[in-house]
Scaffold this active site. Structure first.
Site, PDB file in Angstrom:
ATOM      1  N   GLU A   1       2.590  -6.622   6.984  1.00 28.76           N
ATOM      2  CA  GLU A   1       1.882  -5.432   7.826  1.00 28.76           C
ATOM      3  C   GLU A   1       2.029  -5.710   9.276  1.00 28.76           C
ATOM      4  O   GLU A   1       2.081  -4.579  10.044  1.00 28.76           O
ATOM      5  CB  GLU A   1       0.276  -5.697   7.568  1.00 28.76           C
ATOM      6  CG  GLU A   1      -0.041  -5.103   6.032  1.00 28.76           C
ATOM      7  CD  GLU A   1       0.137  -6.015   4.916  1.00 28.76           C
ATOM      8  OE1 GLU A   1       0.937  -7.030   5.132  1.00 28.76           O
ATOM      9  OE2 GLU A   1      -0.376  -5.684   4.065  1.00 28.76           O
TER      10      GLU A   1
ATOM     11  N   GLY B   1      -0.293  -5.176   0.303  1.00 30.57           N
ATOM     12  CA  GLY B   1      -1.362  -5.175  -0.631  1.00 30.57           C
ATOM     13  C   GLY B   1      -1.008  -5.671  -1.958  1.00 30.57           C
ATOM     14  O   GLY B   1      -1.656  -6.044  -2.955  1.00 30.57           O
TER      15      GLY B   1
ATOM     16  N   ALA C   1       0.668  -1.263   0.100  1.00 27.41           N
ATOM     17  CA  ALA C   1      -0.064  -0.040   0.018  1.00 27.41           C
ATOM     18  C   ALA C   1       1.018   1.346  -0.009  1.00 27.41           C
ATOM     19  O   ALA C   1       2.270   1.039   0.152  1.00 27.41           O
ATOM     20  CB  ALA C   1      -0.724   0.001   1.320  1.00 27.41           C
TER      21      ALA C   1
ATOM     22  N   GLU D   1      -1.654  -8.929  -1.863  1.00 28.72           N
ATOM     23  CA  GLU D   1      -3.095  -9.403  -1.962  1.00 28.72           C
ATOM     24  C   GLU D   1      -3.724  -9.246  -3.421  1.00 28.72           C
ATOM     25  O   GLU D   1      -4.902  -9.815  -3.602  1.00 28.72           O
ATOM     26  CB  GLU D   1      -3.569  -8.386  -0.778  1.00 28.72           C
ATOM     27  CG  GLU D   1      -3.566  -8.895   0.505  1.00 28.72           C
ATOM     28  CD  GLU D   1      -3.957  -7.826   1.578  1.00 28.72           C
ATOM     29  OE1 GLU D   1      -3.747  -6.750   1.526  1.00 28.72           O
ATOM     30  OE2 GLU D   1      -4.799  -8.414   2.696  1.00 28.72           O
TER      31      GLU D   1
END
Ligand code: NAD
Length: 674
Positions: free
Chosen positions: A124, A101, A62, A104
Site C-alpha cells: 500500500e 488486503g 483490494a 490482511e
C-alpha cells in the site's frame, strides 16, 4: 455463478474465490466470503474452514478501482472481523501473491499455509497508503516488529520461505498440492482451535523502529506514507490492539484524503494508460523484433544495447572506430560486472548477455536486424547520412529509430525511401537504468511500427509514452523554459544554490544547476574559449565543465558533494552587472512561478498541439524521465492541485504569455487531468 463457491471435505468447509485476474477483494468477493463464512457458522458439522483462491493467485489486494468511491457493503473490515472471530479454526491457503488486503485477510485467518513460490506483502505504501485492514497491527504480532516495519514502510513482498521463518506462514505445502495439504492442515487445527493474531503479543525489539526510520530517511524524503506506516507499527508496540487499530484507521483516512496518495494512484493508472495509442486498434499485427542493431557505442548506445541484451535479444552494435567500439563494449561489461558484484545478477547471466552482443565497424552487418536504433552525435547532417545509408542496408520492413533528443524525426525520415518505418525512440540517460522511453510518432510512421515500438518498450521493461514531433518532444521541450528562467534568475540576484534548493525541497532529485553539472556544461557548447557570451561560456572556458572535471556551477569533492563556489559567484555577478538589471532579493515563490509554472504552461501548449496524447502522459514523462516527485503526481497533476487560476496569475505576474489551454482551464476552473 458467484465468484465465491464452497466445497465440503468432511468436517472442513473450503471457501474458494475465483475472481480473475488477481482475485481482487471487490464487492462480489466480499459478499461471497461473507456467505461462505455464514455457511460455516450455521453448520455444526463444519469444524474448520479453509479459504483459498482459484486462478493464478491468492487475493492480490483490494480492488483499487473502488478507491476514493463510496463504500459498498460488506466492507473489508466486516469480513476480516468475521474471519478472525470465527469460533472454528480458519486456514488461509496461499499461492501466487498475498498482497495488501489479501495478506490482511490471511492475517485474520487463524493459520496460514503457502506454496513455496508464494509471495506475501503489503505494498500500500507504494500508492501512498498503509494496510488499513489491521495489517500494521497484526504483522508485528505475527511476523515481528522488524519485518513488519520493513514490509509496511517499503512495501516489497517477501518469499514464502522467509514468511515461514518469521512465523507469518505456519507450513509450506507441496507446490502442486496446496488444496489437499490445506485441508489436512485444517483437520489437524480442529483440536488446536482458533488462534487470533489480535490477541498475540507483539514480537521483537521496538528500538529497531527508530533505527529503521533513520537508515531509510533518504529514501522516504518527502513522502508521507512511509512515516505513517512506521507510526502505526510503533503504535502496535505500545497500544492495546483495538486502540492500535483505531490509530491505524485514522492514519489511513488521513493518507486516503491527502494529495500524495491521490498523486501516487494517479501515476499508477497513468502509467497503464500511457501504453494505449489513440486511433490504433489494440489488435494491430506487430512486426517481429528478434534482433536489434544499435549505431553508436557512446553514452546512449551502450545503455540502449544493455536493455535488449538483458531481455535476451541479440544486439549488433556499430561504431566508426575500433577504439570507440572497444570503449563502448568495455563499459557495457563493466556495468554488468558491477551489477553482478552487487549480487543483482549471476556471473553466468552476465556472460549470457555479453554473448548476445556483436560489436562491429561495418554498418552492413545490420542488414538482418528487425529494429535499428541510431544513437550517433546530435547533428542533423550526421543523422541524415546514417539514415540514407541504412535505407540501402536494412531489410524491407525493418524499423528504423532515432534516439535524438530534439531533432525533427520527419526530416530524418525524409532521407529514406521508407518514412513509414521510421520513428523516434528517445531513451533517457543512463539508458539502462531510466524507465522512460519517449516513442516519437513521425508524420508518416505506420501504425504497426508505432505499436511494435510500444510493445518492445514493455518487453525491455520501459514505461513508454507516445510523443509527437517537436523540438525536444515532451520532456526536453518542457525542460527548456525551466532552464532558461533559472539562468535569468541568476542575472536578477538568485544564486544557483537558492534555485536548486527550491527544486530539491519541492522533491526533485536535483535542481537545474546540479543537473547541468551532472550532464556536463559542454553539451552543445560552441567550444571556443575566447567567445564568452553567457555564464555557461565563461564556466566552460575556465574548464568548469561540471562533475566530470570536479567543478561546474559548484565545486565537487571526491564524493561528488557540491559546495558553492566564490569563483562562480564572481562570474555570475560580472554578467549580472553587464545585464544592467538591478540585483534584488528573489523569493522562493518567484522561483517556483518562473521555473515550474512555465513548465505547466509549455505542457498546456504540448496538449493543444497534440504532441502528447493526454495530460497524464506528460506526468509519466516527468516522473520516469526526470525524477519529478511521484507524490506530486507529475507537472500536470500538480497543476490541477495548485489550480489553473493560481498558475495563470503567477505567470501573468512575470509577464509570461499564457497558453490558450491554460487560460481556458483558469477561466473554467477546469483540470488538465480529467
Ligand atoms: P556520444 O557522443 O556519447 O556517442 C555517440 C557515438 O556515436 C560516438 O561514440 C561516435 O563515435 C558514434 N558515431 C558517430 N557517428 C557515427 C556513425 N556514423 N556510425 C557509427 N557510430 C557513430 O553521444 P550520446 O550522448 O550517446 O548521444 C547520442 C544520441 O543520443 C544523440 O542524438 C543525443 O542527443 C541522444 N541522447 C543523449 C542523451 C544523453 O543524456 N547523453 C539522452 C538522450 C538522448
Amino acid at each position: 455463478m458467484s465468484v465465491v463457491t464452497t466445497e465440503r471435505h468432511g468436517e472442513v468447509l473450503v471457501i474458494i474465490s475465483n475472481n480473475p485476474p488477481v482475485n481482487a477483494l471487490g464487492a462480489a468477493v466480499r459478499q461471497g466470503l461473507k456467505a461462505g463464512l455464514e455457511e460455516a457458522l450455521g453448520d455444526d458439522a463444519v469444524k474448520a474452514v479453509v479459504i483459498r483462491c482459484d486462478g493464478r493467485t491468492f487475493f492480490a489486494g483490494a480492488d483499487i478501482t473502488e478507491f476514493g468511491k463510496g463504500p459498498v457493503e460488506p466492507g473489508l473490515h466486516e469480513i476480516l472481523a468475521m474471519i478472525e472471530d470465527c469460533p472454528k479454526p480458519v486456514v488461509a491457503a496461499i499461492h501466487g501473491t498475498a498482497l495488501g488486503g489479501g495478506l490482511e485477510t490471511a492475517l485474520c485467518c487463524h493459520y496460514r499455509v503457502a506454496v513455496p513460490s508464494a509471495q506475501l506483502g503489503v505494498p500500500e505504501v507504494k500508492l501512498g497508503l498503509l494496510p488499513g485492514g489491521g495489517g500494521t497491527q497484526r504483522l508485528p504480532r505475527v511476523a515481528g516488529i522488524e519485518a513488519a516495519v520493513e514490509m509496511c514502510a517499503i512495501g516489497n513482498p517477501i518469499s514464502a520461505k522467509r514468511a515461514l521463518d518469521l512465523g507469518l506462514v505456519d507450513q509450506l505445502t507441496g507446490e502442486d498440492s496446496l488444496a489437499a495439504d490445506a485441508i489436512a492442515y485444517a483437520r489437524n487445527a480442529i483440536a488446536k482451535g482458533p488462534r487470533k493474531a489480535s490477541e498475540m503479543p507483539v514480537k521483537g525489539d521496538p528500538a529497531s523502529i527508530a533505527a529503521f526510520a533513520k537508515a531509510n530517511a533518504r529514501k522516504f524524503r518527502g513522502f508521507d506514507a512511509p512515516a505513517a506506516n512506521i507510526a502505526c507499527v510503533e503504535a502496535a508496540t505500545r497500544l492495546p490492539f483495538d486502540e492500535g487499530e483505531k490509530f491505524e484507521r485514522e492514519q489511513f483516512m488521513k493518507l486516503m484524503m491527502g494529495s500524495q496518495s491521490a498523486a501516487q494512484r494517479h501515476i499508477f493508472f497513468a502509467e497503464r494508460k500511457a501504453a494505449k495509442i489513440d486511433g490504433i486498434a489494440d489488435d494491430v499485427a506487430l512486426r517481429p523484433v528478434r534482433t536489434v542493431g544499435v549505431i553508436g557505442a557512446g553514452t546512449m548506445g551502450g545503455g540502449i544495447s544493455m536493455n535488449f541484451l538483458s531481455a535476451g535479444i541479440p544486439v549488433t552494435i556499430v561504431e566508426m572506430k575500433q577504439e570507440a567500439l572497444d570503449r563502448g563494449t568495455g563499459i557495457i561489461r563493466k556495468n554488468y560486472d558491477a551489477t553482478a558484484a552487487k549480487g543483482r545478477m549471476k556471473p553466468e547471466q552476465v556472460e549470457a548477455a555479453m554473448a548476445l552482443l556483436t560489436p562491429t565497424l561495418d554498418l552492413a552487418a545490420l542488414a538482418d536486424c528487425d529494429l535499428i536504433i541510431e544513437a550517433v552525435f546530435e547533428d542533423m547532417a550526421v543523422k541524415k547520412d546514417v539514415f540514407a545509408k541504412l535505407d540501402k542496408i536494412a531489410k524491407p520492413g525493418a524499423i528504423l529509430a532515432s534516439n535524438t533528443s530534439y531533432l525533427d524525426i520527419d526530416e530524418i525520415a525524409g532521407v529514406t525511401s521508407r518514412p513509414q518505418d521510421v520513428l523516434g525512440m528517445h531513451f533517457f540517460s543512463p539508458a539502462n537504468v531510466m524507465k522512460l522511453l519517449e516513442v516519437v510518432r513521425g508524420e508518416k510512421t505506420a501504425d504497426d511500427v508505432l505499436a511494435t515500438a510500444m510493445a518492445i518498450a514493455k518487453k525491455i521493461k520501459k514505461v513508454a509514452v507516445v510523443a509527437g514531433v517537436c523540438d525536444g518532444f515532451i520532456g526536453n521541450r518542457m525542460l527548456r523554459p525551466r532552464q532558461q528562467e533559472a539562468q535569468k534568475l541568476l542575472m536578477e540576484g538568485a544564486t544557483p544554490q537558492q534555485i536548486d534548493k527550491v527544486h530539491v525541497d519541492f522533491g526533485m532529485p536535483m535542481g537545474p544547476f546540479q543537473m547541468s553539472d551532472l550532464a556536463g556544461l559542454d553539451i552543445g557548447w560552441h567550444r571556443d574559449p575566447s567567445r564568452i557570451e553567457t555564464v555557461r561560456d565563461a564556466l566552460c572556458a575556465a574548464g568548469r565543465l561540471g562533475q566530470k572535471t570536479g567543478k561546474g556551477f559548484y565545486d565537487y569533492d571526491e564524493k561528488r558533494t557540491p559546495t558553492p563556489s566564490t569563483d562562480v559567484q564572481a562570474i555570475i555577478d560580472d554578467f549580472a552587472a553587464k545585464s544592467g538589471k538591478p540585483k534584488r532579493d528573489i523569493s522562493d515563490e518567484e522561483i517556483i512561478e518562473r521555473t515550474l509554472y512555465t513548465m505547466v504552461n509549455e505542457g498546456a501548449r504540448i496538449l493543444t498541439e497534440g504532441k502528447a496524447q493526454r495530460a497524464s502522459d506528460i506526468d509519466v514523462v516527468w516522473i520516469y524521465g526526470y525524477g519529478w516527485p511521484v507524490y506530486r503526481g507529475g507537472p500536470m497533476f500538480w497543476a490541477d492541485l495548485e489550480g489553473a487560476e493560481k498558475i495563470a496569475k503567477g505567470l501573468e505576474k512575470h509577464g509570461f504569455e499564457l497558453a490558450p489551454l491554460l487560460k481556458e482551464k483558469a477561466a473554467s476552473k477546469g483540470r488538465f487531468n480529467g
